[in-house]
Write an enzyme that holds these catalytic residues in place. Structure first.
Site, PDB file in Angstrom:
ATOM      1  N   ASP A  10       0.791  -1.142   0.077  1.00 18.58           N
ATOM      2  CA  ASP A  10       0.139   0.040  -0.066  1.00 18.58           C
ATOM      3  C   ASP A  10       0.851   1.090  -0.028  1.00 18.58           C
ATOM      4  OD1 ASP A  10      -0.894   0.717   3.413  1.00 18.58           O
ATOM      5  OD2 ASP A  10       0.941  -0.383   2.695  1.00 18.58           O
ATOM      6  N   HIS A 243       8.777  -0.511   9.326  1.00 19.07           N
ATOM      7  CA  HIS A 243       7.815  -1.827   9.451  1.00 19.07           C
ATOM      8  C   HIS A 243       8.085  -2.813   8.121  1.00 19.07           C
ATOM      9  CE1 HIS A 243       5.657   0.610  12.502  1.00 19.07           C
ATOM     10  NE2 HIS A 243       5.716   1.656  11.507  1.00 19.07           N
TER      11      HIS A 243
HETATM   12  O1  RIB Z   1       1.290  -0.160  10.693  1.00 20.34           O
HETATM   13  C1  RIB Z   1       2.442  -0.027  10.019  1.00 20.34           C
HETATM   14  C2  RIB Z   1       2.095  -0.371   8.588  1.00 20.34           C
HETATM   15  O2  RIB Z   1       0.974   0.193   8.083  1.00 20.34           O
HETATM   16  C3  RIB Z   1       3.033  -0.046   7.504  1.00 20.34           C
HETATM   17  O3  RIB Z   1       2.942  -1.251   6.324  1.00 20.34           O
HETATM   18  C4  RIB Z   1       2.719   0.985   6.889  1.00 20.34           C
HETATM   19  O4  RIB Z   1       3.224   1.089   5.536  1.00 20.34           O
HETATM   20  C5  RIB Z   1       1.191   1.051   6.661  1.00 20.34           C
HETATM   21  O5  RIB Z   1       0.740   0.259   5.822  1.00 20.34           O
HETATM   22 CA    CA Z   2       2.520  -0.542   4.173  1.00 21.65          CA
END
Ligand code: RIB
Ligand code: CA
Length: 314
Positions: A10, A243
Site C-alpha cells: 500500500d 515496518h
Molecule cells: O502499521 C504500519 C503499517 O501500516 C506499515 O505497513 C505502513 O506502511 C502501513 O501500511
Molecule cells: Ca505498508
C-alpha cells in the site's frame, strides 16, 4: 534457491523502501507486485509504486492494481503519515523515472502467478490484506498452494498505532486479516512488537546518503523527510519505523528471527474503539477453533541494519 515472491503493498514510505530492498536482495525473486488501498488510495499507490519501480531494473515484474475498498470497513488512509501521494509528497520530483508498465488487476494476477510458477510462491504483504483475502474468497484451492504469507500487521499485548490497540494494516481491513488467518495458508505475522524495534533515524539517513550518492540513496533521503517529521511530532523521535523493510528481510533471511511463537490469532472485526485489534486468546478460552499463526516476537536488529545498509546504500 531463490524465494519466488509476490509483494502486496500500500505504497507509503516504508513500502517504497521495502520494494527497493526486495528487488535488491539476492534471496528473493519478485514475480509480481500487487497494490491495495491503505496508506493512500490505491490510485495513488499505483502511481507511487510505478515511480519506485522506475528507480530499479523492474523488467519481468508484473503489476496488479487491487481493491480501493476494504471487505466491509469504510475507507481509511494515512496521508498525515505518508503524504497525499504516499511518498512524502515528493513523487513529482521523480516523475521522469516512472516505470512504463501495464497495470493488470491484482486478484487475477495473484492467482495466475501462483498457477504458473513452478516453485511455491511466498506472498509478502505490507499493507491491508484485502487483495489476499479476495484471492482466497475467489479461488481458495489455488491459494492453498502458497508456501507462506508473511504479513506486516497486528500488535500483541502491545500498543497500537491506529487507535489505542490496533495496528494500521489490520485496522483498515480486519475482515481481510481474519479471512487470511482462517484460510489454512501458513501465515507469519510481523507485528508492531518487532517492527517498532527498528526505527531509522534522520541522522542515519544523512550519514548513509552522504557516503552513497546513488539515485536510490537520494530517493530514500527525500521520501523519508515527511515521514520522519511526522514521527518527530507524534512519536517524539526524528526518524521512522521500518515496518515493511523488516518484513521483506524476514522473508529473505529467516535466520534474522530470534523468537517466533505459534499462537491463535483473533482479529476484532467489530468494535467501535477496538476494531482491528489482534488477540492471542479470549477471556473464556473459546479460541479453540481459532487459527494458529506464527508471530515474530524478536529479531536480530544488528543483522537487519547490516542488510538494510548493504542492499540500499552501497
Ligand atoms: O502499521 C504500519 C503499517 O501500516 C506499515 O505497513 C505502513 O506502511 C502501513 O501500511
Ligand atoms: Ca505498508
Amino acid at each position: 534457491m531463490k524465494r519466488s515472491v509476490i509483494l502486496d503493498v500500500d505504497t507509503g514510505v516504508d513500502d517504497a523502501i521495502a520494494i527497493l530492498l526486495a528487488l535488491n536482495l539476492p534471496q528473493l525473486e519478485v514475480k509480481a507486485i500487487t497494490m491495495v488501498s491503505g496508506n493512500v488510495h490505491v490510485d495513488e499507490v499505483t502511481e507511487s509504486t510505478k515511480t519506485v519501480l522506475g528507480l530499479t531494473d523492474y523488467h519481468g515484474i508484473r503489476l496488479g492494481k487491487g481493491s480501493s475498498v476494504s471487505l466491509r470497513r469504510k475507507r481509511f488512509h494515512a496521508p498525515e503519515v505518508h503524504g497525499k501521494d504516499g511518498l512524502g509528497n515528493i513523487r513529482k520530483r521523480y516523475d521522469t523515472y516512472k516505470a512504463r508498465i501495464r497495470t493488470e488487476r491484482a486478484v487475477p494476477l495473484i492467482l495466475e502467478t501462483i498457477k504458473r510458477t513452478k516453485i511455491p510462491i511466498t506472498i509478502i504483504a505490507t499493507g491491508p490484506l484485502t487483495n489476499i483475502a479476495r484471492a482466497i474468497l475467489k479461488d481458495k484451492r489455488t491459494m492453498r498452494c502458497v508456501k507462506e504469507i508473511i504479513s506486516m500487521g497486528g500488535s500483541f499485548e502491545y500498543r497500537g498505532n491506529t487507535g489505542p490497540l490496533a495496528e494500521f494494516n489490520y485496522y483498515v481491513d480486519p475482515d481481510a486479516a481474519d479471512v487470511v488467518a482462517r484460510s489454512g495458508i501458513p501465515l507469519t505475522v510481523v507485528p508492531l512488537n518487532v517492527t517498532e524495534t527498528v526505527p531509522l533515524k534522520r541522522e542515519d539517513i544523512i550519514r548513509l546518503t552522504g557516503k552513497s550518492n546513488t539515485l536510490t540513496a537520494r530517493f530514500i533521503y527525500d521520501v523519508t523527510k515527511f515521514y520522519m517529521d511526522y514521527h518527530k511530532k507524534v512519536e517524539s523521535f526524528n526518524g521512522g519505523f521500518m515496518h515493511d523493510p523488516l518484513t521483506v528481510v524476514i522473508a529473505a533471511i529467516p535466520s534474522i528471527v530470534k523468537k517466533k511463537i505459534q499462537r491463535t490469532m483473533l482479529v476484532e472485526t467489530g468494535g467501535i474503539y477496538t476494531g482491528g485489534t489482534t488477540l492471542t486468546r479470549d477471556a473464556k478460552g473459546r479460541e479453540k477453533h481459532a487459527p494458529v499463526v506464527s508471530i515474530v516476537m524478536e529479531i536480530n536488529r544488528q543483522k537487519f541494519w547490516i542488510t538494510f545498509r548493504k542492499y540500499l546504500f552501497t
